[in-house]
Design a protein around this motif. Structure first.
Motif, PDB file in Angstrom:
ATOM      1  N   PHE A   1       0.827  -1.206   0.000  1.00 50.20           N
ATOM      2  CA  PHE A   1       0.000   0.000   0.000  1.00 50.20           C
ATOM      3  C   PHE A   1       0.867   1.264   0.000  1.00 50.20           C
ATOM      4  CE2 PHE A   1      -2.836  -2.972   2.564  1.00 50.20           C
ATOM      5  CZ  PHE A   1      -3.600  -3.331   1.458  1.00 50.20           C
TER       6      PHE A   1
ATOM      7  N   GLU B   1      -8.797   0.278   2.839  1.00 44.10           N
ATOM      8  CA  GLU B   1      -7.960  -0.876   2.522  1.00 44.10           C
ATOM      9  C   GLU B   1      -7.083  -0.656   1.296  1.00 44.10           C
ATOM     10  OE1 GLU B   1      -9.830  -4.746   3.055  1.00 44.10           O
ATOM     11  OE2 GLU B   1     -11.281  -3.757   4.364  1.00 44.10           O
ATOM     12  N   SER B   2      -6.616   0.592   1.133  1.00 37.49           N
ATOM     13  CA  SER B   2      -5.791   0.869  -0.049  1.00 37.49           C
ATOM     14  C   SER B   2      -4.615   1.798   0.185  1.00 37.49           C
ATOM     15  CB  SER B   2      -6.671   1.422  -1.170  1.00 37.49           C
ATOM     16  OG  SER B   2      -7.145   2.690  -0.808  1.00 37.49           O
TER      17      SER B   2
END
Ligand SMILES: Nc1nc2c(ncn2[C@@H]2O[C@H](COP(=O)(O)OP(=O)(O)OP(=O)(O)O)[C@@H](O)[C@H]2O)c(=O)[nH]1
Ligand SMILES: [Mg+2]
Length: 190
Positions: free
Chosen positions: A22, A68-69
């Protein structure tokens, strides 16, 4: 919009960073400028990052995973007078190493206080950060603290301290002014 946000980990060295791919967005700025508050405003989660009237609250690199990134990374602030020289230097070393060796660092966000304007320390760091090849964005905090009749003038004064073409966002974590724009243009614009 940030639909999901969670605290993942606190680290003091690059070796302890999570082993994933990420992007990282690092928040830097003077102690008490509002880094942790900005994380709470952006994620719309009041108690996610620890905020305090007393400067010096954040003492590790704290990683918050958004949608979630991407990671928003809270860091200890500088310029806190009551902090020992040894501790200030060790924080500086930790942040420098993080910048140098974290291959996932995407943007650095330098926070300055809209009410106070950039301090000498802020401007020295700004100059220092020009030397590295990572996008640098200025976020002015605490817009709500400046009288509305003076805001335009204050904005012009602040802009004049940075290089022409410097990207700057004006925000208030208290009123949420500018937060949605910051999310859309800086964090979600990939
Ligand atoms: N009025 C106003 N106060 C704010 C704003 N953002 C932060 N504050 C206040 O400023 C103080 C410091 O905020 P923090 O978010 O803890 O600052 P920090 O940059 O994380 O500080 P360190 O962890 O010491 O580096 C707190 O009392 C916040 O409530 C804002 O937009 N408006
Ligand atoms: Mg903090």
């Amino acid at each position: 919009m940030i639909k999901q946000a969670e605290f993942v980990t606190s680290v003091v060295s690059v070796a302890d960073l999570p082993n994933d791919n990420f992007d990282h967005f690092l928040l830097l700025g003077r102690s008490n400028v509002g880094k942790s508050s900005l994380i709470n405003a952006v994620t719309n989660r009041k108690g996610l990052a620890r905020v305090s009237q007393t400067p010096g609250k954040t003492i590790t690199l704290n990683l918050y995973l958004l949608n979630e990134s991407l990671y928003l990374v809270d860091a200890p602030g500088y310029g806190y007078a009551k902090r020992s020289k040894t501790q200030s230097l060790s924080f500086l070393k930790m942040i420098k190493e993080y910048i140098k060796y974290n291959g996932h660092l995407k943007k650095i966000i330098l926070l300055i206080d809209f009410n106070v304007g950039p301090t000498i320390d802020d401007l020295n760091l700004y100059i220092e950060l020009q030397k590295i090849d990572i996008e640098l964005i200025i976020v002015a905090t605490k817009y709500d603290k400046v009288k509305s009749s003076y805001r335009m003038k204050q904005q012009k004064i602040i802009e004049s301290k940075f290089f022409d073409g410097q990207k700057m966002y004006i925000t208030s974590s208290a009123t949420k002014y500018g937060i949605e724009k910051l999310i859309n243009e800086v964090f979600m614009n990939e």
